[in-house]
Design an enzyme around this catalytic site. Structure first.
Site, PDB file in Angstrom:
ATOM      1  CB  SER A 235      -0.917  -0.018   1.231  1.00  0.00           C
ATOM      2  OG  SER A 235      -1.785   1.091   1.251  1.00  0.00           O
ATOM      3  CB  CYS A 236       1.961   3.734  -1.481  1.00  0.00           C
ATOM      4  SG  CYS A 236       1.085   3.682  -3.050  1.00  0.00           S
ATOM      5  N   GLY A 237       0.354   5.915  -0.917  1.00  0.00           N
ATOM      6  CA  GLY A 237      -0.544   7.049  -0.932  1.00  0.00           C
ATOM      7  C   GLY A 237      -1.694   6.904  -1.905  1.00  0.00           C
TER       8      GLY A 237
END
Length: 280
Positions: A235-237
């Protein structure tokens, strides 16, 4: 397993036999725009892969995976066929060649590689470049989506209880801990409860742009408490830099991970699911 990375020398030797994509992406508000950078300089024969355009624009989230039909149309318009070997690169900051690589894999394209070091390393070595608009000859491309490579928010909410999959967050530590602001307005700070922090900048050499050694990659994940033998979601932004984790894991032989497409742009929205703050 074939290493998903290719070297600048390999690409230079095989430039006439592959399709090259520049998938450079920048956070909102950062100028010049990636497409303008492409028009100024790119690897010979490259075509610009617009992460924002090759996406589902019917929903109010940034660059979500498109349908297989749309991906097929967009890939074909870039002059790519199912039989082509594709090499994707970015400006050397690892946003977002790994995202484009994972998209192609998810839509059934096996002959897809990432240029190690990207344009930064290519330029540092004094290799040939071009400028101006690319005009690819359209081809027919048929895409088939492998849903197991992508996770939805519904799945991620269910994972809070089941803990069936480890969640690894690629954002910088300050954003993960909730002490630094998000680049997109209106998002809460913090991280998905139970997730681990592996900032993607830890995985490559900022001086050369090249990805770090397998030993260094393994140390980064183990140092964050990640068990490489158990299921993983990255996951990330907004689902872009998570691909760097996905690529690094793939190089370590962990090829069956999934990517949370909505990532923090979806989870961190006001009134959303639970949020945790502080270190993992």
């Amino acid at each position: 397993m074939t290493d998903p990375l290719v070297s600048t020398q390999w690409l230079a030797d095989n430039l006439k036999n592959v399709r090259v994509l520049d998938a450079t992406f920048k956070l909102p508000g950062v100028l010049p725009l990636p497409k303008d950078d492409f028009l100024q300089v790119h690897i010979p024969g490259a075509v610009f892969f617009d992460v924002d355009a090759v996406s589902d624009r019917s929903i109010d989230l940034p660059h979500m995976f498109p349908s297989a039909e749309q991906f097929g149309r967009d890939a074909g318009a870039l002059g790519i066929s199912n039989n082509d070997t594709v090499v994707v690169y970015d400006n050397g900051t690892w946003t977002a060649a790994p995202r484009a690589w994972w998209m192609f894999l998810s839509f059934g394209h096996k002959n897809i590689r990432v240029l190690d070091g990207g344009l930064k390393k290519w330029l540092a070595e004094g290799r040939a470049t071009e400028k101006g608009e690319a005009k690819p000859k359209p081809k027919t491309y048929r895409a088939s989506f492998d849903a197991a490579r992508v996770r939805s928010m519904q799945h991620m909410i269910g994972n809070l209880e089941s803990k069936a999959e480890q969640v690894i967050d690629a954002r910088p530590a300050g954003r993960f801990e909730g002490t630094a602001p998000e680049p997109r307005a209106g998002l809460r700070g913090g991280h998905i409860p139970g997730s681990r922090s592996v900032p993607y900048a830890m995985l490559y050499d900022a001086n050369t742009g090249a990805m770090k050694s397998l030993d260094d990659l393994r140390a980064a994940f183990s140092g964050a408490g990640v068990d490489l033998k158990k299921p993983i979601v990255t996951s990330c932004g907004s689902g872009v830099s998570a691909g760097v984790l996905t690529l690094a894991l793939y190089r370590l032989g962990v090829t069956d991970t999934s990517l949370y497409d909505g990532s923090w742009s979806e989870w961190g929205a006001g009134g959303g699911p639970p949020v945790a703050a502080g270190p993992a």
